[in-house]
Write a protein that holds these residues in place. Structure first.
Motif: not given
Length: 249
Positions: A14, A87, A93, A99, A130
């Motif tokens: 992502h 991710n 993050v 995520d 997310i």
């Protein structure tokens, strides 16, 4: 041929484009799908052999089917660990976010529930999930978001879609979906205000009961005084009655 499980988005990675990571992830998922197909094929052969009365081959294919399913599960787990680690690496993050890109719906549900329970035990108030906007999904339909919302309802948690439609704000304390920085339950009066009237009420009750006990004690003393008075007067009355009787006779 087995239908593959639904994955979020066209790309599993992502936060950044890294073809090497994406290729490794896809390799693991492809191998898992291949093992799943082999497992189904072996299971079908086992059933056909059983119907034909060939029990030896039926058991043989059944064992092969189980082995392929086990390999499939192991490869899928490797893919989950690989892409989730990428991710959700530090710096990609925020600490209060998770995520779920690259995960199948069932995998995302399991991982999110584990994270929710762990954060609740640590006393965290909220979590940003997310889930993606579904831009790369078939028909542009969000796959994971409905499952996340369902999980929140099952756990009794309030949630809301954020300005970024690919994110869901989850209140881990079970109340309304508060905004970050807002104190949970700040409008409620302190607990001592609820306890204090009860405390004062208890004192009043004690005083009232105490007064009743004192009045009761005075009421108990009155019969004793009457007995003493009767004890003093009665002998005198009896003597006067005796004298009057003797005089009459």
């Amino acid at each position: 041929m087995a239908i593959p499980m639904t994955r979020l988005g066209g790309r599993a990675l992502h936060s950044a484009d890294n073809d090497d990571i994406e290729r490794e992830y896809d390799r693991l998922r492809d191998q898992a799908r291949l093992e799943n197909d082999k497992a189904h094929q072996a299971s079908k052969q086992s059933q056909e052999a059983f119907r034909a009365g060939d029990h030896d081959n039926s058991q043989k294919y059944s064992r092969e089917s189980k082995q392929h399913y086990a390999k499939r599960d192991d490869l899928n787990q490797q893919a989950v660990d690989y892409i989730f680690r990428e991710n959700n690496a530090p710096g990609k993050v925020d600490p209060d976010a998770i995520d779920l890109h690259g995960l199948y719906v069932e995998e995302a549900e399991r991982i999110l529930e584990e994270r929710i329970r762990a954060d609740q035990q640590r006393g965290q108030e909220h979590l940003h999930a997310i889930v993606g906007k579904g831009n790369h999904s078939t028909g542009h339909v969000q796959k994971i978001k409905p499952k996340v919302e369902q999980l929140c309802r099952e756990l009794g948690l309030k949630y809301r879609t954020e300005e970024n439609a690919g994110r869901i704000y989850i209140n881990l304390q079970g109340g309304e979906p508060l905004k970050p920085g807002q104190q949970h339950g700040g409008q409620q009066p302190p607990q001592q205000h609820h306890q204090q009237p009860q405390y004062h009420g208890g004192q009043q009750q004690q005083q009232q009961h105490g007064g009743q006990q004192q009045h009761g004690g005075q009421q108990q003393q009155q019969p004793n005084e009457m007995e003493e008075l009767v004890g003093k007067i009665l002998p005198r009355i009896l003597k006067k009655l005796e004298k009057a009787c003797c005089t009459v006779m």
